[in-house]
Design a protein around this motif. Structure first.
Motif, PDB file in Angstrom:
ATOM      1  N   THR A 136       0.851  -1.191   0.000  1.00  0.00           N
ATOM      2  CA  THR A 136       0.000   0.000   0.000  1.00  0.00           C
ATOM      3  C   THR A 136       0.885   1.239   0.000  1.00  0.00           C
ATOM      4  N   TYR A 137       0.561   2.193  -0.868  1.00  0.00           N
ATOM      5  CA  TYR A 137       1.288   3.466  -0.916  1.00  0.00           C
ATOM      6  C   TYR A 137       0.309   4.620  -0.710  1.00  0.00           C
ATOM      7  N   LYS A 138       0.789   5.633   0.011  1.00  0.00           N
ATOM      8  CA  LYS A 138       0.037   6.868   0.202  1.00  0.00           C
ATOM      9  C   LYS A 138       1.019   8.029   0.132  1.00  0.00           C
ATOM     10  N   ASP A 139       0.738   8.974  -0.753  1.00  0.00           N
ATOM     11  CA  ASP A 139       1.621  10.134  -0.954  1.00  0.00           C
ATOM     12  C   ASP A 139       3.059   9.703  -1.246  1.00  0.00           C
ATOM     13  N   GLY A 140       3.196   8.606  -1.960  1.00  0.00           N
ATOM     14  CA  GLY A 140       4.524   8.137  -2.350  1.00  0.00           C
ATOM     15  C   GLY A 140       5.236   7.328  -1.295  1.00  0.00           C
ATOM     16  N   GLU A 141       4.629   7.180  -0.117  1.00  0.00           N
ATOM     17  CA  GLU A 141       5.259   6.443   0.978  1.00  0.00           C
ATOM     18  C   GLU A 141       4.538   5.119   1.197  1.00  0.00           C
ATOM     19  N   ARG A 142       5.298   4.105   1.521  1.00  0.00           N
ATOM     20  CA  ARG A 142       4.708   2.805   1.781  1.00  0.00           C
ATOM     21  C   ARG A 142       4.002   2.801   3.129  1.00  0.00           C
ATOM     22  N   VAL A 143       2.785   2.288   3.172  1.00  0.00           N
ATOM     23  CA  VAL A 143       2.011   2.196   4.405  1.00  0.00           C
ATOM     24  C   VAL A 143       2.237   0.822   5.023  1.00  0.00           C
ATOM     25  N   ILE A 144       2.685   0.822   6.289  1.00  0.00           N
ATOM     26  CA  ILE A 144       2.936  -0.449   6.985  1.00  0.00           C
ATOM     27  C   ILE A 144       2.207  -0.421   8.327  1.00  0.00           C
ATOM     28  N   PRO A 145       1.374  -1.412   8.647  1.00  0.00           N
ATOM     29  CA  PRO A 145       1.006  -2.523   7.764  1.00  0.00           C
ATOM     30  C   PRO A 145       0.129  -2.040   6.616  1.00  0.00           C
ATOM     31  N   GLY A 146       0.164  -2.789   5.534  1.00  0.00           N
ATOM     32  CA  GLY A 146      -0.610  -2.407   4.360  1.00  0.00           C
ATOM     33  C   GLY A 146      -2.096  -2.553   4.588  1.00  0.00           C
ATOM     34  N   ARG A 147      -2.860  -2.149   3.590  1.00  0.00           N
ATOM     35  CA  ARG A 147      -4.315  -2.251   3.676  1.00  0.00           C
ATOM     36  C   ARG A 147      -4.861  -2.902   2.403  1.00  0.00           C
ATOM     37  N   VAL A 148      -6.063  -3.354   2.465  1.00  0.00           N
ATOM     38  CA  VAL A 148      -6.856  -3.934   1.372  1.00  0.00           C
ATOM     39  C   VAL A 148      -6.423  -5.357   1.016  1.00  0.00           C
ATOM     40  N   TRP A 149      -5.269  -5.510   0.348  1.00  0.00           N
ATOM     41  CA  TRP A 149      -4.929  -6.827  -0.202  1.00  0.00           C
ATOM     42  C   TRP A 149      -4.054  -7.670   0.722  1.00  0.00           C
ATOM     43  N   THR A 150      -3.904  -7.251   1.970  1.00  0.00           N
ATOM     44  CA  THR A 150      -2.995  -7.961   2.885  1.00  0.00           C
ATOM     45  C   THR A 150      -3.474  -9.372   3.221  1.00  0.00           C
TER      46      THR A 150
ATOM     47  N   HIS B 150      -8.353   9.923  -7.515  1.00  0.00           N
ATOM     48  CA  HIS B 150      -8.619   8.788  -8.388  1.00  0.00           C
ATOM     49  C   HIS B 150      -9.008   7.529  -7.607  1.00  0.00           C
ATOM     50  N   GLY B 151      -9.445   7.703  -6.369  1.00  0.00           N
ATOM     51  CA  GLY B 151      -9.883   6.572  -5.562  1.00  0.00           C
ATOM     52  C   GLY B 151      -8.736   5.698  -5.107  1.00  0.00           C
ATOM     53  N   ASN B 152      -9.087   4.515  -4.617  1.00  0.00           N
ATOM     54  CA  ASN B 152      -8.090   3.546  -4.180  1.00  0.00           C
ATOM     55  C   ASN B 152      -7.602   2.810  -5.422  1.00  0.00           C
TER      56      ASN B 152
ATOM     57  N   LEU C 149     -16.203   2.937  -0.994  1.00  0.00           N
ATOM     58  CA  LEU C 149     -14.992   3.366  -0.313  1.00  0.00           C
ATOM     59  C   LEU C 149     -13.819   3.476  -1.281  1.00  0.00           C
ATOM     60  N   MET C 150     -13.736   2.578  -2.252  1.00  0.00           N
ATOM     61  CA  MET C 150     -12.657   2.645  -3.234  1.00  0.00           C
ATOM     62  C   MET C 150     -12.769   3.892  -4.113  1.00  0.00           C
ATOM     63  N   SER C 151     -13.959   4.442  -4.207  1.00  0.00           N
ATOM     64  CA  SER C 151     -14.156   5.696  -4.950  1.00  0.00           C
ATOM     65  C   SER C 151     -13.938   6.918  -4.065  1.00  0.00           C
ATOM     66  N   HIS C 152     -13.395   6.682  -2.849  1.00  0.00           N
ATOM     67  CA  HIS C 152     -13.117   7.735  -1.869  1.00  0.00           C
ATOM     68  C   HIS C 152     -14.400   8.428  -1.413  1.00  0.00           C
TER      69      HIS C 152
ATOM     70  N   LEU D 125     -11.307   2.468   6.792  1.00  0.00           N
ATOM     71  CA  LEU D 125     -12.469   1.581   6.893  1.00  0.00           C
ATOM     72  C   LEU D 125     -12.427   0.519   5.797  1.00  0.00           C
ATOM     73  N   LEU D 126     -11.977   0.891   4.625  1.00  0.00           N
ATOM     74  CA  LEU D 126     -11.860  -0.070   3.521  1.00  0.00           C
ATOM     75  C   LEU D 126     -10.936  -1.219   3.917  1.00  0.00           C
ATOM     76  N   GLY D 127      -9.799  -0.884   4.522  1.00  0.00           N
ATOM     77  CA  GLY D 127      -8.859  -1.910   4.968  1.00  0.00           C
ATOM     78  C   GLY D 127      -9.468  -2.821   6.012  1.00  0.00           C
ATOM     79  N   GLU D 128     -10.256  -2.244   6.926  1.00  0.00           N
ATOM     80  CA  GLU D 128     -10.904  -3.034   7.973  1.00  0.00           C
ATOM     81  C   GLU D 128     -11.907  -4.015   7.375  1.00  0.00           C
ATOM     82  N   ILE D 129     -12.676  -3.559   6.388  1.00  0.00           N
ATOM     83  CA  ILE D 129     -13.673  -4.428   5.756  1.00  0.00           C
ATOM     84  C   ILE D 129     -12.992  -5.576   5.025  1.00  0.00           C
ATOM     85  N   PHE D 130     -11.916  -5.288   4.315  1.00  0.00           N
ATOM     86  CA  PHE D 130     -11.188  -6.354   3.628  1.00  0.00           C
ATOM     87  C   PHE D 130     -10.631  -7.366   4.623  1.00  0.00           C
TER      88      PHE D 130
END
Length: 570
Positions: free
Chosen positions: A84-98, A228-230, A373-376, A393-398
């Motif tokens: 997962t990336y946000k503003d060019g930085e890697r998000v740890i722990p990731g979200r969605v596809w983890t 551009h959403g998630n 949520l993917m459409s922000h 919230l999207l990450g939590e649902i996944f």
């Protein structure tokens, strides 16, 4: 097929030659059923790439059991990681596809990424190998069912038109399956309502060969954007990549003349900022509107059935479309086959629609939220801080839906084939048992449980023995019972397997008597533990042909016969 010839008869006629229709026909032929597939499009003129790409573990398990997975593994990309990336930085722990990184109790602990073009080509080749007719450029224009027909007759008459010549012809069949997509003619002509709605949200998907300075590129990625959403970053087969993003009203306003490939590329590049992206090749792209719809019933007149997009449509947000269609086809095929062969009771086929509808309804409810949520945007039910980050919230649902996403946790409610089990702590009826490793006699080679029970035209009786002394009386009693119950040992839709925690020089010596079917050892009691079977007293599992638990109980013949007599004609 000669339109001028006499009406041709099949057990099953399948309308729609996409992956779901092809898989239906392939299974039916393997199970001894005559079937043909008719597809209205010429596949060579359809989009060569694109469409569905992700096959999750439960789907690959089912394809393995049908001897289909090997060529797909040769072509596909096995993805076990996410980023997962946000503003060019890697998000740890990731979200969605983890959820891809913590898949247990299966040999397929990854997501197999393979574009639909390749999946369909493999299925067509396999279909040809089993001798099932497949025709392109043939459109279904009518069908009717003779309500008073006998069960063994061919009460469905369907009318087709050759789109090249305009000539019409008829086919007669016992059953008709509509696997003809979201605009299904079969569904509409059968009068089955397609309930749900579409939204104003639109997404773009674009596949190709890309260059980028994004650090991690061969993991399933979620790039979090406010404009551009998630954004989906999906590594594809043959070194390609898919980029998916929300095509918002604000973006659309910049292109009053509509979307072209150039627009799709430009906005993909914009969406990926601050990372740089360059398209070296574009293989396919699409713009589509998000919506969720489900047929009011997946069957009509007890002779017409719907599978795949003909029965349900939803977003590609969770990448469940093709997986769900394959689960439909697997669930229906063995039930149809046993019904047509006169082996199953009528109640078995009637479980198809409620079982699959329950799973799809859960998916659609879940899909509405993730697509929003993917459409922000926030779901309508959300009452929290609207200034917060919807991607949290999207990450939590996944995460909550992880077992559903992989398919390993999909389960069906109690019905005529899923009977409440008296075994405490066991795998629930209607659920998938873990695919544990067993040991083969003599060689001590490892073999997977699903390989042992991979004949999907049978109910499998799995006798899990326990302590030799504690279970001797029960095993002898079962053996004695079966001596006078040949219908349980010789029935073509029943198979037997013994799992023994004691390793012996031979299966006979391990349990002190002739085992029930082939024997495999469970020296670490892993199978017993995972199945919820007491390793001292043992027990019996009954598997449905699709590998799910039908029921379980003690080592005893009468209850086994009682269960089977209610699902099969003994």
């Amino acid at each position: 097929m000669d339109p001028d010839s006499k009406t041709t008869e099949y057990d099953v006629v399948i309308v729609g030659g996409g992956p779901v229709g092809l898989l239906m026909a392939y299974q039916l032929r393997r199970f001894g059923i005559s079937a043909c597939v008719l597809e209205q499009h010429e596949k060579e003129t359809q989009d060569a790439y694109g469409r569905a790409i992700a096959l999750f573990p439960r789907t690959t398990e089912q394809l393995d059991q049908l001897d289909l997975i090997e060529p797909m593994l040769q072509l596909g990309f096995a993805c076990r990681t996410s980023v997962t990336y946000k503003d060019g930085e890697r998000v740890i722990p990731g979200r969605v596809w983890t959820f891809m990184e913590n898949i247990k109790d299966t040999a397929y602990d990854f997501t197999l990424v393979l574009r639909q073009m390749y999946t369909e080509a493999i299925l067509r080749e396999k279909l040809d190998s089993v001798g099932a007719p497949y025709y392109q450029g043939i459109e279904c224009i009518d069908f009717k069912t003779e309500e008073s027909a006998q069960s063994e007759s061919h009460p469905v008459t369907s009318v087709f038109k050759d789109k090249k010549t305009g000539r019409e012809f008829q086919l007669k069949s016992k059953y008709l399956v509509g696997a003809d997509g979201g605009r299904s003619f079969v569904r509409g002509h059968a009068g089955i309502p397609f309930e749900g709605d579409t939204t104003e949200d639109k997404w773009i998907r674009i596949d190709g060969i890309v260059e980028t300075d994004m650090p991690i590129t061969r993991s399933y990625g979620a790039i979090e954007s406010r404009t551009h959403g998630n954004i989906l970053w999906a590594p594809l087969d043959h070194g390609a990549t898919r980029i998916g993003y929300a095509y918002s009203a604000e973006i659309a306003a910049r292109y009053p003349d509509g979307v072209t490939q150039e627009v799709a590329e430009r906005e993909a590049i914009e969406a990926m900022k601050p990372f740089k992206v360059k398209f070296k090749e574009v293989h396919w792209w699409t713009l589509y509107t998000i919506g969720q719809r489900i047929a009011k019933d997946f069957s009509a007149h007890d002779r017409i059935f719907l599978c795949g997009d003909a029965a349900h449509t939803h977003s590609s947000g969770a990448a469940q479309g093709l997986n769900t269609g394959i689960h439909d086809a697997v669930n229906l095929a063995w039930k149809l086959a046993l019904q047509i062969r006169g082996l199953a009771r009528d109640d078995v086929l009637k479980t198809y629609s409620p079982e699959r509808m329950s799973a799809v309804q859960r998916l659609i409810s879940y899909d509405r939220d993730i697509a929003t949520l993917m459409s922000h945007k926030w779901p309508s039910w959300y009452e929290g801080d609207r200034d917060a980050d919807p991607y949290l919230l999207l990450g939590e649902i996944f995460e909550e839906a992880a077992s559903f996403n992989t398919g390993l946790g999909i389960a069906y409610a109690a019905n005529s084939i899923n009977r409440e089990s008296p075994v405490d702590g066991g795998v629930a009826p209607g659920s998938r048992p873990p695919d544990v490793e067993l040991t083969a006699p003599g060689t001590n080679q490892k073999v997977r449980f699903q390989r042992v029970t991979r004949n999907m035209a049978r109910f499998w009786i799995v006798v899990c023995t326990g302590d030799v002394e504690l279970t001797r009386t029960s095993l002898l009693g079962l053996g004695k019972f079966l001596e006078s119950a040949a219908e349980l040992t010789a029935h073509e839709a029943i198979g037997w397997v013994t799992i023994c925690p004691v390793v012996g020089c031979s299966p006979y010596e391990a349990i002190g008597m002739q085992p029930f079917g082939d024997t495999y050892y469970d020296p670490a009691n892993l199978a017993h533990e995972k199945f919820g079977i007491d390793s001292r007293t043992g027990g019996v599992l009954i598997l449905r042909p699709d590998g799910l638990i039908g029921t379980a109980g003690p080592i005893d013949g009468p209850w086994v016969k009682e269960y089977l007599s209610k699902v099969l004609k003994l």
